[in-house]
Design an enzyme around this catalytic site. Structure first.
Site, mmCIF file in Angstrom:
data_model
loop_
_atom_site.group_PDB
_atom_site.id
_atom_site.type_symbol
_atom_site.label_atom_id
_atom_site.label_comp_id
_atom_site.label_asym_id
_atom_site.label_seq_id
_atom_site.Cartn_x
_atom_site.Cartn_y
_atom_site.Cartn_z
ATOM 1 N N HIS A 137 0.824 -1.202 0.000
ATOM 2 C CA HIS A 137 0.000 0.000 0.000
ATOM 3 C C HIS A 137 0.860 1.254 0.000
ATOM 4 O O HIS A 137 1.623 1.489 0.926
ATOM 5 C CB HIS A 137 -0.903 -0.013 1.240
ATOM 6 C CG HIS A 137 -1.869 1.107 1.300
ATOM 7 N ND1 HIS A 137 -2.116 1.820 2.453
ATOM 8 C CD2 HIS A 137 -2.670 1.668 0.358
ATOM 9 C CE1 HIS A 137 -3.015 2.749 2.227
ATOM 10 N NE2 HIS A 137 -3.356 2.683 0.959
ATOM 11 N N HIS B 34 -0.747 11.220 -2.459
ATOM 12 C CA HIS B 34 -2.047 10.800 -1.960
ATOM 13 C C HIS B 34 -3.024 11.958 -1.819
ATOM 14 O O HIS B 34 -4.148 11.895 -2.327
ATOM 15 C CB HIS B 34 -1.897 10.102 -0.616
ATOM 16 C CG HIS B 34 -3.198 9.696 0.009
ATOM 17 N ND1 HIS B 34 -3.908 10.537 0.850
ATOM 18 C CD2 HIS B 34 -3.935 8.564 -0.096
ATOM 19 C CE1 HIS B 34 -5.018 9.931 1.235
ATOM 20 N NE2 HIS B 34 -5.060 8.735 0.679
#
Length: 211
Positions: free
Chosen positions: A23, A65
């Site tokens: 991740h 992100h």
């Protein structure tokens, strides 16, 4: 090791070996969404790594992100308001063991795909924010790297996925090039009804999923 496991999403298939997806790269050991994190995932034997992309003011794809640069860099502002050159001038200041990487920069999508190609690893691309006019350039880049039928495209924004129907999303061991749908239980039900074998996946921010 536990330190490695803390940075994963794990995708399982009952009829094949487990697939390990790092991740934001191997973000428990390296700064998230950076080249060290991606190379770390590859060197530790992961099958894939997930990362987040945005487009810049000048239409380039970068890996980060958040919608803004406030948390990850020494600057402030929205990603879409900066050019690629301006973003590359920023210092990354957050992430695991960031002090060991004083000179790393925000990576581009192209640099990230270079890692995928070099290590034969699957890119799991989450489209966080972009001007939809630039979506064709994503397809073109995946074609260039011969990854269009391997890459997994995910997003919480249905419009991004609708415009990327020609990109592949992995359901079980099969590719569904003609039906890319948003994350959520309605997605799972649709594919189950059509005979696809689903993989279990850890979904973060459960309350934000659709369906």
């Amino acid at each position: 090791p536990d330190t490695i496991g803390s940075g994963l999403m794990v995708s399982m298939h009952t009829d094949s070996a487990p697939e390990l997806i790092a991740h934001r790269g191997l973000s428990s050991l390296y700064p998230e969404n950076t080249l060290p994190a991606f190379y770390g995932a590859a060197k530790h034997g992961f099958d894939a790594f997930e990362f987040d992309v945005h487009t810049t003011k000048d239409g380039q794809w970068v890996v980060i992100h958040d919608d803004d640069v406030n948390h990850m860099t020494d600057s402030e502002g929205e990603v879409e308001d900066f050019t690629l050159e301006e973003l590359r001038e920023m210092k990354l200041v957050s992430g695991s063991n960031i002090e060991k990487y004083p000179d790393i920069k925000m990576p581009t999508l192209r640099e990230t795909l270079d890692v995928c190609k070099e290590w034969d690893i699957t890119p799991v691309i989450e489209i966080k924010g972009c001007d939809t006019e630039y979506l064709p350039s994503l397809k073109e880049m995946l074609d260039e790297y011969e990854l269009s039928n391997k890459a997994v495209i995910i997003s919480f924004d249905e419009e991004y996925l609708e415009k990327n129907r020609y990109c592949a999303v992995v359901i079980g061991d099969k590719y569904a090039n003609s039906q890319i749908v948003p994350l959520g239980f309605h997605c799972m039900n649709l594919f189950l009804q059509k005979g696809f074998m689903m993989k279990a996946i850890l979904v973060k921010n459960f309350d934000k999923t659709k369906g």
